[in-house]
Design an enzyme around this catalytic site. Structure first.
Site, PDB file in Angstrom:
ATOM      1  N   SER A 124      11.354   0.694   7.795  1.00  0.00           N
ATOM      2  CA  SER A 124      10.856  -0.598   7.335  1.00  0.00           C
ATOM      3  C   SER A 124      11.929  -1.647   7.554  1.00  0.00           C
ATOM      4  O   SER A 124      13.122  -1.345   7.483  1.00  0.00           O
ATOM      5  CB  SER A 124      10.484  -0.540   5.847  1.00  0.00           C
ATOM      6  N   ARG A 125      11.505  -2.877   7.802  1.00  0.00           N
ATOM      7  CA  ARG A 125      12.484  -3.957   7.964  1.00  0.00           C
ATOM      8  C   ARG A 125      13.166  -4.285   6.641  1.00  0.00           C
ATOM      9  O   ARG A 125      14.298  -4.746   6.627  1.00  0.00           O
ATOM     10  CB  ARG A 125      11.797  -5.210   8.514  1.00  0.00           C
ATOM     11  N   LYS A 138      -5.887   3.114   7.064  1.00  0.00           N
ATOM     12  CA  LYS A 138      -7.089   2.433   7.541  1.00  0.00           C
ATOM     13  C   LYS A 138      -6.843   0.920   7.633  1.00  0.00           C
ATOM     14  O   LYS A 138      -6.056   0.381   6.848  1.00  0.00           O
ATOM     15  CB  LYS A 138      -8.282   2.751   6.633  1.00  0.00           C
ATOM     16  N   ASP A 178     -11.434  -5.885   5.703  1.00  0.00           N
ATOM     17  CA  ASP A 178     -10.384  -4.972   5.263  1.00  0.00           C
ATOM     18  C   ASP A 178     -10.867  -4.162   4.062  1.00  0.00           C
ATOM     19  O   ASP A 178     -10.766  -2.937   4.070  1.00  0.00           O
ATOM     20  CB  ASP A 178      -9.097  -5.742   4.934  1.00  0.00           C
ATOM     21  N   ILE A 181       0.826  -1.202   0.000  1.00  0.00           N
ATOM     22  CA  ILE A 181       0.000   0.000   0.000  1.00  0.00           C
ATOM     23  C   ILE A 181       0.865   1.259   0.000  1.00  0.00           C
ATOM     24  O   ILE A 181       0.519   2.270  -0.615  1.00  0.00           O
ATOM     25  CB  ILE A 181      -0.971  -0.003   1.200  1.00  0.00           C
TER      26      ILE A 181
END
Length: 307
Positions: free
Chosen positions: A34-35, A88, A166, A12
Protein backbone atom coordinates in the site's frame (compact mmCIF):
# COMPACT_ATOMS: atom_id res chain seq x y z
CA UNK A 1 -1.89 -22.53 6.84
CA UNK A 2 -0.93 -20.75 3.64
CA UNK A 3 0.79 -17.37 3.42
CA UNK A 4 -1.09 -14.50 1.78
CA UNK A 5 -0.42 -10.84 0.98
CA UNK A 6 -3.03 -8.10 1.04
CA UNK A 7 -2.71 -5.37 -1.58
CA UNK A 8 -4.47 -2.04 -1.03
CA UNK A 9 -4.92 -1.20 2.64
CA UNK A 10 -7.93 1.08 2.52
CA UNK A 11 -11.36 1.08 4.17
CA UNK A 12 -12.61 -2.25 2.83
CA UNK A 13 -9.31 -3.95 3.70
CA UNK A 14 -9.20 -2.67 7.27
CA UNK A 15 -12.94 -3.16 7.87
CA UNK A 16 -13.31 -6.63 6.36
CA UNK A 17 -10.23 -8.33 4.93
CA UNK A 18 -7.83 -7.84 7.83
CA UNK A 19 -10.27 -9.13 10.51
CA UNK A 20 -11.26 -12.06 8.28
CA UNK A 21 -7.63 -13.06 7.78
CA UNK A 22 -6.84 -12.63 11.47
CA UNK A 23 -9.57 -15.16 12.30
CA UNK A 24 -8.80 -17.54 9.42
CA UNK A 25 -7.64 -21.10 9.97
CA UNK A 26 -6.51 -21.28 6.34
CA UNK A 27 -4.46 -18.11 5.85
CA UNK A 28 -1.62 -16.24 7.49
CA UNK A 29 -1.25 -12.57 6.51
CA UNK A 30 2.50 -12.06 6.04
CA UNK A 31 2.77 -8.95 3.85
CA UNK A 32 0.86 -5.87 2.73
CA UNK A 33 1.32 -3.54 -0.23
CA UNK A 34 0.00 0.00 0.00
CA UNK A 35 1.16 3.55 -0.60
CA UNK A 36 0.15 4.54 2.93
CA UNK A 37 -1.77 1.84 4.82
CA UNK A 38 -0.20 -0.82 7.00
CA UNK A 39 -1.26 -3.63 9.33
CA UNK A 40 0.43 -3.82 12.71
CA UNK A 41 2.97 -6.62 12.92
CA UNK A 42 2.89 -7.37 9.18
CA UNK A 43 5.72 -6.59 6.76
CA UNK A 44 4.72 -3.60 4.64
CA UNK A 45 5.73 -2.81 1.06
CA UNK A 46 4.90 0.35 -0.87
CA UNK A 47 5.80 -1.14 -4.26
CA UNK A 48 4.19 -4.30 -5.69
CA UNK A 49 7.17 -5.31 -7.80
CA UNK A 50 9.37 -5.05 -4.71
CA UNK A 51 6.99 -7.39 -2.88
CA UNK A 52 6.97 -9.91 -5.73
CA UNK A 53 10.76 -9.91 -5.82
CA UNK A 54 11.30 -9.82 -2.07
CA UNK A 55 8.71 -12.43 -0.98
CA UNK A 56 8.67 -15.13 -3.69
CA UNK A 57 7.45 -17.73 -1.19
CA UNK A 58 4.10 -15.94 -0.67
CA UNK A 59 1.92 -17.87 -3.08
CA UNK A 60 -1.34 -15.91 -2.89
CA UNK A 61 -2.30 -12.24 -3.12
CA UNK A 62 -5.65 -10.63 -2.34
CA UNK A 63 -6.25 -7.42 -4.29
CA UNK A 64 -8.36 -4.76 -2.55
CA UNK A 65 -7.47 -1.91 -4.91
CA UNK A 66 -10.09 0.13 -6.79
CA UNK A 67 -11.14 -1.57 -10.05
CA UNK A 68 -9.22 0.56 -12.55
CA UNK A 69 -5.62 -0.22 -11.47
CA UNK A 70 -6.39 -3.79 -10.45
CA UNK A 71 -5.69 -5.50 -13.78
CA UNK A 72 -2.00 -4.57 -13.85
CA UNK A 73 -1.48 -5.92 -10.34
CA UNK A 74 -3.38 -9.13 -11.04
CA UNK A 75 -1.50 -9.74 -14.29
CA UNK A 76 1.86 -9.17 -12.58
CA UNK A 77 0.92 -11.51 -9.74
CA UNK A 78 -0.20 -14.29 -12.09
CA UNK A 79 2.92 -13.94 -14.23
CA UNK A 80 4.94 -14.22 -11.04
CA UNK A 81 3.19 -17.52 -10.25
CA UNK A 82 0.85 -16.29 -7.51
CA UNK A 83 -2.79 -17.20 -6.97
CA UNK A 84 -5.04 -14.12 -7.06
CA UNK A 85 -8.21 -13.16 -5.18
CA UNK A 86 -10.12 -10.14 -6.52
CA UNK A 87 -12.34 -7.81 -4.47
CA UNK A 88 -15.62 -7.00 -6.19
CA UNK A 89 -16.06 -5.86 -8.89
CA UNK A 90 -13.25 -8.02 -10.27
CA UNK A 91 -12.06 -5.34 -12.69
CA UNK A 92 -12.89 -2.22 -14.61
CA UNK A 93 -13.94 -4.11 -17.77
CA UNK A 94 -15.19 -7.56 -18.65
CA UNK A 95 -12.43 -8.10 -21.22
CA UNK A 96 -9.64 -7.58 -18.72
CA UNK A 97 -11.09 -10.09 -16.26
CA UNK A 98 -11.56 -12.60 -19.06
CA UNK A 99 -7.90 -12.08 -20.00
CA UNK A 100 -6.87 -12.72 -16.39
CA UNK A 101 -8.95 -15.90 -16.32
CA UNK A 102 -7.20 -17.18 -19.43
CA UNK A 103 -3.81 -16.29 -17.98
CA UNK A 104 -4.58 -18.09 -14.72
CA UNK A 105 -5.82 -21.16 -16.58
CA UNK A 106 -2.70 -21.31 -18.77
CA UNK A 107 -0.47 -20.99 -15.71
CA UNK A 108 -2.40 -23.51 -13.62
CA UNK A 109 -3.17 -20.87 -10.99
CA UNK A 110 -6.30 -19.94 -9.05
CA UNK A 111 -8.22 -16.77 -9.89
CA UNK A 112 -11.21 -15.98 -7.66
CA UNK A 113 -13.61 -13.17 -8.55
CA UNK A 114 -15.36 -12.67 -5.23
CA UNK A 115 -18.93 -11.55 -4.59
CA UNK A 116 -19.18 -11.07 -0.85
CA UNK A 117 -22.96 -10.60 -0.75
CA UNK A 118 -23.45 -14.13 -2.04
CA UNK A 119 -21.97 -15.30 1.25
CA UNK A 120 -24.77 -13.69 3.30
CA UNK A 121 -26.55 -16.45 5.27
CA UNK A 122 -29.93 -16.11 3.57
CA UNK A 123 -28.68 -16.45 0.00
CA UNK A 124 -28.11 -20.22 -0.28
CA UNK A 125 -31.43 -21.11 1.42
CA UNK A 126 -33.21 -18.64 -0.87
CA UNK A 127 -31.65 -20.27 -3.93
CA UNK A 128 -32.68 -23.71 -2.73
CA UNK A 129 -36.27 -22.66 -1.99
CA UNK A 130 -36.69 -20.95 -5.38
CA UNK A 131 -35.25 -23.85 -7.38
CA UNK A 132 -38.64 -25.48 -8.14
CA UNK A 133 -40.92 -22.42 -7.91
CA UNK A 134 -42.55 -20.41 -10.70
CA UNK A 135 -41.25 -16.89 -10.29
CA UNK A 136 -43.80 -14.19 -11.13
CA UNK A 137 -42.08 -10.95 -10.10
CA UNK A 138 -38.80 -9.74 -8.60
CA UNK A 139 -38.31 -6.32 -7.03
CA UNK A 140 -34.94 -5.02 -5.83
CA UNK A 141 -34.77 -1.97 -3.57
CA UNK A 142 -31.13 -1.05 -2.78
CA UNK A 143 -30.67 2.37 -1.15
CA UNK A 144 -27.69 3.56 0.86
CA UNK A 145 -25.65 6.65 1.69
CA UNK A 146 -22.41 6.91 -0.29
CA UNK A 147 -21.01 9.36 2.27
CA UNK A 148 -21.32 6.72 4.94
CA UNK A 149 -19.80 3.80 3.06
CA UNK A 150 -17.29 5.57 0.78
CA UNK A 151 -16.39 8.78 2.64
CA UNK A 152 -14.37 11.07 0.40
CA UNK A 153 -13.61 8.32 -2.11
CA UNK A 154 -13.81 10.38 -5.28
CA UNK A 155 -12.82 7.41 -7.48
CA UNK A 156 -16.30 5.89 -7.16
CA UNK A 157 -17.62 8.67 -9.40
CA UNK A 158 -14.80 8.48 -11.93
CA UNK A 159 -14.90 6.27 -15.05
CA UNK A 160 -14.48 2.68 -13.92
CA UNK A 161 -15.74 3.46 -10.43
CA UNK A 162 -19.31 2.39 -11.36
CA UNK A 163 -21.10 4.91 -9.14
CA UNK A 164 -24.26 3.49 -7.59
CA UNK A 165 -23.53 0.15 -9.21
CA UNK A 166 -20.73 -0.33 -6.68
CA UNK A 167 -23.40 -1.31 -4.12
CA UNK A 168 -25.94 -2.25 -6.80
CA UNK A 169 -23.72 -5.03 -8.09
CA UNK A 170 -24.08 -6.65 -4.67
CA UNK A 171 -27.82 -6.98 -5.29
CA UNK A 172 -27.18 -8.33 -8.78
CA UNK A 173 -24.70 -10.85 -7.39
CA UNK A 174 -27.40 -12.16 -5.05
CA UNK A 175 -30.03 -12.12 -7.78
CA UNK A 176 -27.91 -14.14 -10.21
CA UNK A 177 -27.12 -16.62 -7.44
CA UNK A 178 -30.72 -17.32 -6.41
CA UNK A 179 -32.71 -17.26 -9.66
CA UNK A 180 -33.13 -20.64 -11.39
CA UNK A 181 -33.03 -19.04 -14.86
CA UNK A 182 -30.95 -16.52 -16.79
CA UNK A 183 -31.99 -12.88 -17.14
CA UNK A 184 -30.85 -9.89 -19.18
CA UNK A 185 -31.19 -6.12 -19.02
CA UNK A 186 -33.99 -4.70 -21.18
CA UNK A 187 -33.84 -1.02 -20.31
CA UNK A 188 -32.36 1.34 -17.71
CA UNK A 189 -32.43 4.92 -16.52
CA UNK A 190 -29.24 6.35 -15.03
CA UNK A 191 -29.12 9.53 -12.94
CA UNK A 192 -25.69 11.13 -13.30
CA UNK A 193 -24.79 14.23 -11.24
CA UNK A 194 -23.80 17.08 -13.54
CA UNK A 195 -20.35 17.25 -11.91
CA UNK A 196 -19.70 13.48 -11.96
CA UNK A 197 -19.02 10.71 -14.48
CA UNK A 198 -20.97 7.77 -13.06
CA UNK A 199 -24.58 7.40 -11.85
CA UNK A 200 -25.76 8.13 -8.34
CA UNK A 201 -29.16 6.53 -8.99
CA UNK A 202 -30.47 3.91 -11.42
CA UNK A 203 -33.62 2.00 -12.33
CA UNK A 204 -33.32 -1.19 -14.36
CA UNK A 205 -35.85 -3.48 -16.01
CA UNK A 206 -34.68 -7.02 -16.71
CA UNK A 207 -36.31 -10.01 -18.34
CA UNK A 208 -38.37 -12.30 -16.12
CA UNK A 209 -40.35 -9.32 -14.73
CA UNK A 210 -37.38 -8.15 -12.65
CA UNK A 211 -37.14 -4.51 -11.59
CA UNK A 212 -34.33 -2.87 -9.62
CA UNK A 213 -33.99 0.55 -8.00
CA UNK A 214 -30.56 1.71 -6.79
CA UNK A 215 -30.00 5.00 -4.94
CA UNK A 216 -26.77 6.28 -3.39
CA UNK A 217 -28.29 9.42 -1.84
CA UNK A 218 -30.38 7.69 0.83
CA UNK A 219 -29.75 9.22 4.25
CA UNK A 220 -32.34 7.30 6.25
CA UNK A 221 -32.39 3.63 7.15
CA UNK A 222 -30.12 1.77 4.75
CA UNK A 223 -32.18 -0.57 2.57
CA UNK A 224 -30.91 -3.73 0.85
CA UNK A 225 -34.01 -5.75 -0.06
CA UNK A 226 -35.04 -8.29 -2.72
CA UNK A 227 -38.65 -9.52 -2.99
CA UNK A 228 -39.53 -12.54 -5.13
CA UNK A 229 -43.18 -13.37 -5.75
CA UNK A 230 -43.76 -17.01 -6.66
CA UNK A 231 -46.59 -19.48 -7.10
CA UNK A 232 -45.84 -20.66 -3.55
CA UNK A 233 -45.63 -17.28 -1.83
CA UNK A 234 -43.33 -14.32 -1.39
CA UNK A 235 -39.66 -14.74 -0.54
CA UNK A 236 -37.91 -11.70 0.89
CA UNK A 237 -34.19 -11.20 1.40
CA UNK A 238 -33.44 -8.11 3.46
CA UNK A 239 -30.44 -6.64 5.23
CA UNK A 240 -28.32 -7.48 2.21
CA UNK A 241 -29.19 -11.17 2.29
CA UNK A 242 -28.73 -11.65 6.03
CA UNK A 243 -32.45 -12.02 6.75
CA UNK A 244 -34.74 -14.40 4.89
CA UNK A 245 -38.51 -14.58 5.21
CA UNK A 246 -41.17 -16.50 3.28
CA UNK A 247 -44.63 -14.98 3.48
CA UNK A 248 -43.34 -13.02 6.47
CA UNK A 249 -42.13 -16.06 8.40
CA UNK A 250 -38.50 -15.96 9.48
CA UNK A 251 -36.34 -18.70 8.02
CA UNK A 252 -33.28 -20.08 9.83
CA UNK A 253 -30.29 -19.82 7.44
CA UNK A 254 -28.06 -21.95 9.67
CA UNK A 255 -29.74 -25.33 9.85
CA UNK A 256 -29.26 -27.14 13.13
CA UNK A 257 -27.92 -24.06 14.85
CA UNK A 258 -24.54 -24.17 13.10
CA UNK A 259 -22.58 -20.93 13.39
CA UNK A 260 -22.89 -18.52 10.48
CA UNK A 261 -19.56 -17.23 9.16
CA UNK A 262 -19.25 -13.63 8.07
CA UNK A 263 -19.18 -12.83 4.37
CA UNK A 264 -15.45 -12.19 4.16
CA UNK A 265 -14.37 -15.16 6.30
CA UNK A 266 -16.48 -17.27 3.95
CA UNK A 267 -14.74 -15.75 0.93
CA UNK A 268 -11.33 -16.64 2.30
CA UNK A 269 -12.48 -20.14 3.14
CA UNK A 270 -13.67 -20.49 -0.45
CA UNK A 271 -10.32 -19.19 -1.73
CA UNK A 272 -8.55 -21.85 0.32
CA UNK A 273 -10.80 -24.53 -1.23
CA UNK A 274 -10.05 -23.28 -4.74
CA UNK A 275 -6.30 -23.16 -4.22
CA UNK A 276 -6.36 -26.63 -2.68
CA UNK A 277 -8.34 -27.99 -5.63
CA UNK A 278 -6.31 -26.17 -8.27
CA UNK A 279 -9.48 -24.46 -9.50
CA UNK A 280 -10.75 -20.96 -10.33
CA UNK A 281 -14.10 -19.23 -9.83
CA UNK A 282 -14.71 -16.29 -12.17
CA UNK A 283 -18.45 -15.69 -12.50
CA UNK A 284 -19.00 -12.41 -14.34
CA UNK A 285 -22.81 -12.44 -14.45
CA UNK A 286 -23.31 -9.49 -12.04
CA UNK A 287 -20.74 -7.40 -13.92
CA UNK A 288 -22.34 -8.21 -17.28
CA UNK A 289 -25.67 -6.78 -16.08
CA UNK A 290 -23.96 -3.58 -14.94
CA UNK A 291 -22.16 -3.24 -18.27
CA UNK A 292 -25.43 -3.81 -20.14
CA UNK A 293 -27.24 -1.23 -18.00
CA UNK A 294 -24.49 1.28 -18.77
CA UNK A 295 -24.84 0.48 -22.48
CA UNK A 296 -28.64 0.58 -22.66
CA UNK A 297 -29.24 3.19 -19.99
CA UNK A 298 -30.91 6.50 -20.77
CA UNK A 299 -28.94 9.17 -18.92
CA UNK A 300 -30.62 11.91 -16.92
CA UNK A 301 -28.71 14.79 -15.36
CA UNK A 302 -28.99 15.00 -11.57
CA UNK A 303 -28.03 17.82 -9.24
CA UNK A 304 -24.31 18.16 -8.42
CA UNK A 305 -22.96 15.90 -5.70
CA UNK A 306 -20.18 16.67 -3.20
CA UNK A 307 -18.89 14.56 -0.34
Amino acid sequence: MRDIALVGIGKIATDQHVPALAASEDWRLVATVSRSGTVEGVEAFTDFDAFLEGRPEVGTVSLCLPPVPRYAYAEAALRAGRHVMLEKPPGATLAEVQALARLADEAGLTLYATWHSRMAPGVAPARDWLADKRIERVAIDWREDVRRWHPGQEWVFEPGGMGVFDPGINALSILTAILPFDIHVQQATLEVPENRQTPIGAEIALSGNVRAVFDWRHEGEQTWRIEVDTDAGRLTLSEGGHRLTIDGAEQGPAAGGAPIPGEYPALYARMAELVGAGASDVDLAPMIHVADAMTLGRRETARPFEF
